[in-house]
Motif scaffolding. Structure first.
Motif, mmCIF file in Angstrom:
data_model
loop_
_atom_site.group_PDB
_atom_site.id
_atom_site.type_symbol
_atom_site.label_atom_id
_atom_site.label_comp_id
_atom_site.label_asym_id
_atom_site.label_seq_id
_atom_site.Cartn_x
_atom_site.Cartn_y
_atom_site.Cartn_z
ATOM 1 N N GLU A 199 50.917 12.479 -0.357
ATOM 2 C CA GLU A 199 52.393 11.981 -0.243
ATOM 3 C C GLU A 199 53.341 12.250 0.780
ATOM 4 O O GLU A 199 54.561 12.115 0.920
ATOM 5 C CB GLU A 199 52.878 12.132 -1.819
ATOM 6 N N GLN A 226 56.384 4.806 -3.212
ATOM 7 C CA GLN A 226 56.546 3.848 -2.621
ATOM 8 C C GLN A 226 57.134 2.833 -3.527
ATOM 9 O O GLN A 226 58.185 1.829 -3.151
ATOM 10 C CB GLN A 226 55.186 3.027 -2.215
ATOM 11 N N HIS A 233 59.135 4.726 1.825
ATOM 12 C CA HIS A 233 58.620 5.886 1.342
ATOM 13 C C HIS A 233 59.094 7.181 1.776
ATOM 14 O O HIS A 233 59.388 8.207 0.880
ATOM 15 C CB HIS A 233 56.992 5.632 1.257
#
Length: 450
Positions: free
Chosen positions: A259, A407, A417
């Motif tokens: 991430e 997202q 994001h």
């Protein structure tokens, strides 16, 4: 004056992270001129950094000692004019300005002792939500983990910092063996040291100090490195050098490695190369044991029905549990009454009572109400400070209370994001440093009602 600044530093040592205190605050000296607390830094770079990031924290700490909030000015020692032999005849002094003169060599890297760590494994309450991270953390200390690298991830307030400091404390105690050289830093402190070394033209000594003088590196909040390519490159080379020497590495982050947009692929791969352990919110029995442990620490006698009530409703994080215990104890002492179920309900009214079915629409409605803006503005392109703050608060609440991906959260607010990650990271930094904005955000989050 010396006693005033000493007392102020004692408060700051408890309210900012150990690395920030020792790197930026400890070298400062102080004097009072009227209603101004004038701080002198060893050089212009330190002066500018403190002036930009720590002024509010220093002013609040000084206010608790002086009885009122002073103005705080930061100047550099090498920018102060020396006394003139005929100074008395020269009239009032001109204001002192910070001049970016040459910097002294970068501060040496220092390993830490066990008394620098506030938390230990003994006071960590283990449950199904955190058992893997706990066992892995013990394993990295005892070399029973089949990896020399550990990555701990969780939402804020669930125990990442506790485990990282517990690792540091146990390693520093040594257990009768030769003690490893342990370095514990936040990602921001690592970046600050590197920037200082660059400005001092002393990068080689920075590289040597990390790559040859460290056995265990504990690095907190590595998501701070996003979108900082120069610092990422140096960190990557440092990690490679440490691993080649067999050093142990432990990282923490509020995000999984996958991430972390804005992080170099090689560095992200390096973060993923060890053992990854996540921490989830504690279940009811674990929350109850945490409550009992915190109550014992604060010398609070909790009736069984009160303990059950708090454990049922305080689900967000461990910081919230501890804050509620402290407020409950303080109210009982001020009123000279025992803690009752009625008093517990009154104190709970100040906190967010977790709702498992909280939706993103609930969060949007709440944020718009708190910040007095429309949902359209929340999703607009506006860069006004209050709109950005509201938007970042919505990002953080959505991350904490929904199962949506980063997202999905970004799409709801017409953002990428990476923007969501940046917004959450910014607020987490203020929360962890307990800045005035951090305390404001904490109160805003606590008031989110089901």
């Amino acid at each position: 004056m010396e006693q005033l600044w000493t007392q102020t530093k004692l408060i700051l040592e408890k309210t900012v992270s150990p690395g920030l205190f020792h790197l930026w605050i400890k070298p400062l000296t102080a004097q009072v001129a009227g209603e101004t607390l004038e701080l002198t830094a060893p050089n212009a770079f330190v002066a500018a950094w403190v002036n930009e990031r720590l002024l509010d924290a220093i002013a609040e700490a000084a206010a608790s000692v002086m009885g009122k909030r002073p103005k705080v000015a930061v100047v550099a020692a090498d920018a102060r004019p020396g006394p003139h032999p005929h100074e008395k005849d020269r009239g009032p002094k001109a204001p002192v300005t910070i001049v970016p003169l040459g910097l002294p060599p970068a501060m040496p890297l220092r390993t830490v002792a066990e008394d620098r760590f506030r938390f230990s494994f003994d006071d960590f309450v283990v449950g199904p939500s955190n058992e893997l991270a706990y066992v892995a953390s013990k394993g990295i200390c005892e070399r029973t983990l089949a990896s020399e690298q550990l990555f701990i991830t969780s939402a804020p307030g669930l125990g990442k910092t506790h485990l990282l400091q517990a690792i540091g404390q146990q390693l520093c105690l040594g257990g009768g063996k030769a003690r490893p050289r342990v370095v514990y830093l936040t990602a921001e402190e690592f970046a600050g040291r590197l920037i200082m070394a660059i400005k001092a033209r002393d990068v080689e000594r920075f590289k040597t100090s990390f790559r040859e003088s460290v056995d265990v590196l504990l690095l907190e909040d590595i998501h701070f490195f996003r979108d900082k390519p120069r610092i990422q490159a140096e960190l990557l080379n440092t990690l490679k050098a440490l691993r080649s020497r067999g050093c142990r590495l432990v990282f923490t982050s509020s995000f999984l490695p996958k991430e972390l947009s804005g992080v170099d692929d090689q560095l992200a791969s390096r973060f993923c190369s060890g053992f990854l352990a996540g921490i989830e919110p504690p279940d009811l029995p674990t929350r109850k044991r945490i409550l009992e442990r915190k109550a014992a620490v604060h010398q609070v006698l909790l009736p069984e029905n009160v303990s059950d009530l708090l454990a049922e409703h305080l689900r967000a994080d461990i910081r919230q549990i501890e804050s509620c215990i402290q407020n409950l104890a303080l109210k009982a002492r001020l009123l000279n009454r025992g803690i009752s179920l009625e008093m517990a309900w009154e104190v709970l009214g100040n906190y967010k009572l977790e709702n498992p079915t909280l939706t993103l629409d609930d969060i949007v409605d709440y944020v718009c109400d708190v910040y007095r803006i429309s949902p359209e503005l929340l999703s607009s392109k506006s860069r006004k400070r209050e709109h950005v703050l509201a938007r970042n608060t919505a990002f953080l609440l959505a991350r904490r209370h929904t199962e949506l991906s980063l997202q999905d959260i970004g799409q709801r607010f017409n953002r990428r994001h990476s923007t969501v990650v940046k917004g959450i990271t910014t607020l987490e930094r203020h929360l962890s440093l307990e800045t005035p904005l951090g305390r404001q955000i904490e109160k805003t989050m606590e008031r989110l009602a089901p």
